[in-house]
Design a protein around this motif. Structure first.
Motif, PDB file in Angstrom:
ATOM      1  N   VAL B  10      21.222 -52.728 -38.811  1.00  0.00           N
ATOM      2  CA  VAL B  10      19.942 -52.066 -39.204  1.00  0.00           C
ATOM      3  C   VAL B  10      19.920 -50.376 -39.698  1.00  0.00           C
ATOM      4  N   ASP B  11      19.319 -50.157 -40.791  1.00  0.00           N
ATOM      5  CA  ASP B  11      19.151 -48.920 -40.961  1.00  0.00           C
ATOM      6  C   ASP B  11      17.799 -48.306 -41.047  1.00  0.00           C
ATOM      7  N   LEU B  12      17.548 -47.458 -40.095  1.00  0.00           N
ATOM      8  CA  LEU B  12      16.107 -47.003 -39.871  1.00  0.00           C
ATOM      9  C   LEU B  12      15.689 -46.076 -40.864  1.00  0.00           C
ATOM     10  N   ASN B  13      16.578 -45.521 -41.546  1.00  0.00           N
ATOM     11  CA  ASN B  13      16.072 -44.275 -42.529  1.00  0.00           C
ATOM     12  C   ASN B  13      15.238 -45.284 -43.555  1.00  0.00           C
ATOM     13  N   THR B  14      15.820 -46.432 -44.105  1.00  0.00           N
ATOM     14  CA  THR B  14      15.389 -47.187 -45.164  1.00  0.00           C
ATOM     15  C   THR B  14      14.446 -48.625 -44.682  1.00  0.00           C
ATOM     16  N   GLU B  15      14.467 -48.589 -43.149  1.00  0.00           N
ATOM     17  CA  GLU B  15      13.859 -49.862 -42.541  1.00  0.00           C
ATOM     18  C   GLU B  15      14.298 -51.071 -42.944  1.00  0.00           C
ATOM     19  N   SER B  96      19.055 -65.037 -30.729  1.00  0.00           N
ATOM     20  CA  SER B  96      18.102 -64.852 -31.702  1.00  0.00           C
ATOM     21  C   SER B  96      19.171 -65.069 -33.000  1.00  0.00           C
ATOM     22  N   GLY B  97      20.485 -65.350 -32.974  1.00  0.00           N
ATOM     23  CA  GLY B  97      21.191 -65.610 -34.031  1.00  0.00           C
ATOM     24  C   GLY B  97      22.406 -64.602 -34.410  1.00  0.00           C
ATOM     25  N   PHE B  98      22.495 -63.397 -33.543  1.00  0.00           N
ATOM     26  CA  PHE B  98      23.649 -62.556 -33.958  1.00  0.00           C
ATOM     27  C   PHE B  98      24.353 -62.397 -32.598  1.00  0.00           C
ATOM     28  N   GLU B  99      25.497 -61.871 -32.849  1.00  0.00           N
ATOM     29  CA  GLU B  99      26.395 -61.480 -31.626  1.00  0.00           C
ATOM     30  C   GLU B  99      26.619 -60.020 -31.618  1.00  0.00           C
ATOM     31  N   HIS B 100      26.200 -59.158 -32.808  1.00  0.00           N
ATOM     32  CA  HIS B 100      26.380 -57.788 -32.683  1.00  0.00           C
ATOM     33  C   HIS B 100      25.115 -57.134 -33.398  1.00  0.00           C
ATOM     34  N   LEU B 101      24.642 -56.064 -32.906  1.00  0.00           N
ATOM     35  CA  LEU B 101      23.611 -55.298 -33.303  1.00  0.00           C
ATOM     36  C   LEU B 101      24.037 -53.897 -33.605  1.00  0.00           C
ATOM     37  N   CYS B 102      23.989 -53.393 -34.947  1.00  0.00           N
ATOM     38  CA  CYS B 102      24.418 -52.112 -34.869  1.00  0.00           C
ATOM     39  C   CYS B 102      23.316 -51.224 -35.806  1.00  0.00           C
ATOM     40  N   VAL B 103      23.023 -50.025 -35.384  1.00  0.00           N
ATOM     41  CA  VAL B 103      21.828 -49.492 -35.797  1.00  0.00           C
ATOM     42  C   VAL B 103      21.984 -47.978 -36.213  1.00  0.00           C
ATOM     43  N   THR B 104      21.832 -47.777 -37.299  1.00  0.00           N
ATOM     44  CA  THR B 104      22.028 -46.427 -37.917  1.00  0.00           C
ATOM     45  C   THR B 104      20.634 -45.673 -38.531  1.00  0.00           C
ATOM     46  N   GLY B 105      20.846 -44.578 -38.676  1.00  0.00           N
ATOM     47  CA  GLY B 105      19.515 -43.767 -39.307  1.00  0.00           C
ATOM     48  C   GLY B 105      18.732 -43.415 -38.403  1.00  0.00           C
ATOM     49  N   LYS B 106      17.449 -42.936 -38.742  1.00  0.00           N
ATOM     50  CA  LYS B 106      16.452 -42.276 -37.845  1.00  0.00           C
ATOM     51  C   LYS B 106      15.037 -42.783 -38.332  1.00  0.00           C
ATOM     52  N   ALA B 107      14.184 -43.214 -37.422  1.00  0.00           N
ATOM     53  CA  ALA B 107      12.963 -43.793 -37.883  1.00  0.00           C
ATOM     54  C   ALA B 107      11.889 -42.579 -38.147  1.00  0.00           C
ATOM     55  N   ALA B 108      11.051 -42.593 -38.917  1.00  0.00           N
ATOM     56  CA  ALA B 108      10.242 -41.484 -39.222  1.00  0.00           C
ATOM     57  C   ALA B 108       9.299 -41.222 -38.128  1.00  0.00           C
ATOM     58  N   LYS B 109       8.869 -42.274 -37.432  1.00  0.00           N
ATOM     59  CA  LYS B 109       8.174 -42.081 -36.254  1.00  0.00           C
ATOM     60  C   LYS B 109       8.537 -42.831 -35.186  1.00  0.00           C
ATOM     61  N   LYS B 110       8.433 -42.671 -33.845  1.00  0.00           N
ATOM     62  CA  LYS B 110       8.808 -43.666 -32.754  1.00  0.00           C
ATOM     63  C   LYS B 110       8.593 -44.983 -33.210  1.00  0.00           C
ATOM     64  N   ALA B 111       9.545 -45.676 -32.649  1.00  0.00           N
ATOM     65  CA  ALA B 111       9.471 -47.222 -33.391  1.00  0.00           C
ATOM     66  C   ALA B 111      10.101 -47.854 -32.416  1.00  0.00           C
ATOM     67  N   VAL B 120      13.853 -59.730 -38.678  1.00  0.00           N
ATOM     68  CA  VAL B 120      13.731 -58.324 -37.963  1.00  0.00           C
ATOM     69  C   VAL B 120      12.771 -57.424 -38.493  1.00  0.00           C
ATOM     70  N   SER B 121      12.092 -56.543 -37.607  1.00  0.00           N
ATOM     71  CA  SER B 121      10.958 -55.530 -38.412  1.00  0.00           C
ATOM     72  C   SER B 121      11.120 -54.378 -37.418  1.00  0.00           C
ATOM     73  N   VAL B 122      10.827 -53.358 -38.288  1.00  0.00           N
ATOM     74  CA  VAL B 122      10.808 -52.087 -37.230  1.00  0.00           C
ATOM     75  C   VAL B 122       9.067 -51.724 -37.316  1.00  0.00           C
ATOM     76  N   VAL B 123       8.719 -51.677 -36.091  1.00  0.00           N
ATOM     77  CA  VAL B 123       7.353 -51.450 -35.755  1.00  0.00           C
ATOM     78  C   VAL B 123       7.090 -50.182 -35.160  1.00  0.00           C
ATOM     79  N   PRO B 124       6.088 -49.374 -35.666  1.00  0.00           N
ATOM     80  CA  PRO B 124       5.848 -48.140 -35.199  1.00  0.00           C
ATOM     81  C   PRO B 124       4.938 -48.261 -33.920  1.00  0.00           C
ATOM     82  N   LEU B 125       5.347 -47.256 -32.835  1.00  0.00           N
ATOM     83  CA  LEU B 125       4.690 -47.509 -31.640  1.00  0.00           C
ATOM     84  C   LEU B 125       3.412 -46.494 -31.700  1.00  0.00           C
ATOM     85  N   ARG B 126       2.429 -46.964 -31.111  1.00  0.00           N
ATOM     86  CA  ARG B 126       1.107 -46.147 -31.107  1.00  0.00           C
ATOM     87  C   ARG B 126       0.930 -45.385 -29.573  1.00  0.00           C
TER      88      ARG B 126
END
Lengths: 150, 305
Positions: B10-15, B96-111, B120-126
């Protein structure tokens, strides 16, 4: 029976029950399920109680659910068309849909040697005669009410 | 032996998210868990891209005693670290179908990262208050069907209660504006020889002391009665016999290193691995695999400095 105070909700009964039934670990379709609610604080263990007067037997539209002479509630897979009436009527929500075989299933006590009892790490699960379950329940209730060991 | 596992990248920069299939043959050496990932880590390190990853092993979530193991790896600011931990997260990742999760990047807001049966989805938190925040996360999926990993107060915790990773990994989450990962899945975890596997589980369970629990939900698929879930323990990748054993267990997804009552750990771990995968690997092969993983781990530690 389950001694709820001993159960930590580790889920090993659930994982291995589903493995034995379905050939792969699919906890959501296990005959015994640890249901967590309110986040991490609460849990409930759902499994067939093998009721004295099982409502699933009368609810079944195809008559594939039966209570044997030994008190165990059994079901035949042939004929079950997964209508879900047993699940709706069961007060414990014990029947679960098996997506691989397209039928509803419940605990069959592993033919009298339940796997969940063998693998439970805390000894919370026990397979006992009805009279013994009743005795333990009464003793527990008395202890809770009056204190002491008996 | 052909062994394939799926990595969710998952690349949080580009979601954006993509799935990588990892695998390969290697002289019959068992490859499992994070053992597949060092080339990916090395590539990310060389590109200077901070990442956090979690890997389940082939035995994770199968129901074997102590099969709640997972390994966290991550790098930021020139520091690489890996830690073995236990909890339900690894198992749910597999469901959920995966054995590994790798996250890079940075989300624009808390997510929060939401993984539901492979989607997979990136959800902004309020919400700002922790209580409201957890309630919001819980609303994403049904009770009892998911695990939530949250970052709060410099630590990672599972379902709000149980320690899962140390400050370094929590820092990586914070750096990425990633407040939580919610995983929910209904898929099966395959076991090649269920009969043999169940026999081994019952046999090994006999080695483990039974005991009452003190908190609920307590240990997940773990033996021993007195402990709750353990927080991550850093892997040193040293070449000593003890550290190699730890590395081997972390590759397979077994959280056994603190269970002194289990003797002959590698033999038993390998028996479980063989039953799960249908392989016929020997102990020397597992040790060699662990040695190679440790060597790669040391290389990553070196690159990180």
């Amino acid at each position: 029976m389950i001694e709820r105070s001993k159960c930590g909700g580790c889920g090993v009964c659930q994982a291995l029950c589903s493995l034995k039934r379905a050939g792969e670990v699919r906890p959501g379709e296990s005959a015994i399920r640890v249901e967590r609610y309110a986040g991490a604080d609460g849990l409930n263990v759902v499994y067939c109680q093998h009721c004295a007067d099982p409502v699933c037997v009368t609810a079944c539209l195809k008559g594939v659910v039966d209570r044997g002479a030994d008190g165990a509630v059994t079901r035949r897979e042939e004929g079950c068309f997964a209508c879900g009436a047993c699940e709706v009527m069961c007060p414990f929500g014990a029947p679960v849909y098996d997506s691989v075989r397209d039928v509803y299933v419940t605990c069959d006590l592993c033919g009298g040697d339940p796997l969940c009892v063998k693998v439970c790490p805390t000894g919370a699960l026990a397979y006992l005669e009805e009279a013994e379950i009743s005795r333990r329940f009464r003793e527990g209730h008395a202890r809770e009410r009056f204190g002491g060991n008996r | 032996m052909r062994d394939v596992s799926k990595c969710l990248f998952v690349d949080l920069n580009t979601e954006s998210a993509e799935t990588l299939s990892l695998g390969g043959e290697e002289n019959g050496f068992p490859r499992s868990g994070w053992g597949f990932l060092p080339p990916l880590f090395l590539c990310l390190l060389e590109k200077g891209r901070p990442f956090v990853s979690v890997s389940a092993g082939k035995v994770t979530g199968t129901g074997a005693p102590g099969s709640a193991g997972m390994t966290w790896c991550g790098a930021s600011g020139g520091v690489f670290a890996a830690a073995a931990a236990e909890g339900r997260f690894g198992a749910y990742l597999r469901h959920s179908g995966f054995e590994h999760l790798c996250v890079t990047g940075k989300a624009a807001k808390k997510a929060a990262l939401l993984i539901r049966d492979g989607e997979v989805s990136v959800v902004p938190l309020r919400k700002r208050r922790e209580e409201d925040f957890l309630r919001e996360l819980r609303s994403f999926t049904a009770d009892g069907e998911r695990v939530i990993v949250t970052e709060a107060d410099g630590a990672l915790s599972e379902d709000g209660d149980f320690p899962l990773g140390d400050a370094f990994f929590a820092g990586l989450f914070r750096e990425k504006n990633l407040s939580a990962v919610v995983v929910s899945g209904h898929g099966g975890i395959p076991v090649a020889d269920p009969e043999r596997f169940l026999r081994l589980c019952a046999e090994f369970r006999g080695d483990c002391p039974a005991g009452e629990t003190t908190a609920r939900p307590a240990r997940y698929l773990s033996p021993g009665g007195e402990r709750n879930l353990g927080a991550g323990r850093l892997l040193s990748f040293a070449d000593s016999r003890e550290e190699l054993e730890k590395t081997a267990l972390s590759l397979l997804g077994l959280a056994w290193e603190n269970y002194d009552f289990i003797d002959d750990k590698l033999r038993k771990a390998l028996a479980l691995y063989n039953a799960v995968t249908g392989a016929n690997c020997r102990e020397t092969e597992l040790t060699e695999s662990a040695r190679k993983a440790a060597r790669q781990g040391r290389e990553l530690l070196g690159k990180g400095r």
